[in-house]
Each structure stands twice: as structure tokens, then as C-alpha cells.
Design a protein around this motif. Structure first.
Motif: not given
Length: 64
Positions: A58-64
Motif C-alpha cells: 500500500g505504501e508503494l502504491l501511494k509513492y508511485y
């Protein structure tokens, strides 16, 4: 032979062939409790890993 097959084999031996003593029954119950405890702990560890993985994704999705 895995641990579950070994326990079922001892259960069969204790009920059909051997006359179990109190020490035999105590040892058998200890093995069963140990296996149950380890299975519950492994399930808990897997659930915690899954939560961590989902949070990280989820954090990766927010970042990218």
C-alpha cells in the motif's frame, strides 16, 4: 514421515498393540500439545507477515 503421521502412528500403537502406561500417555499428550502450539504460532506469524506485506505494498502504491 512427517510429525502428523508419526503422532497418528503412535496413537494407533497405543490403542491397538501396547498397553500404555501413564508416562506413555503423558509423553503422547506432550507431543500433541507441542505440535498444536507450533501450528498456532506459525499461523500467527504468517498472518503478521501478510499484514506487513499488504501495508508495504500500500505504501508503494501511494509513492508511485
Amino acid at each position: 514421515m512427517n510429525i502428523n503421521k508419526a503422532i497418528s502412528h503412535f496413537e494407533w500403537k497405543l490403542t491397538n498393540h501396547w498397553k500404555p502406561t501413564s508416562k506413555d500417555l503423558e509423553a503422547y499428550n506432550s507431543m500433541v500439545e507441542y505440535v498444536d502450539k507450533n501450528n498456532k504460532q506459525q499461523l500467527n506469524d504468517n498472518q503478521l507477515f501478510a499484514k506487513l506485506y499488504i501495508t508495504y505494498y500500500g505504501e508503494l502504491l501511494k509513492y508511485y
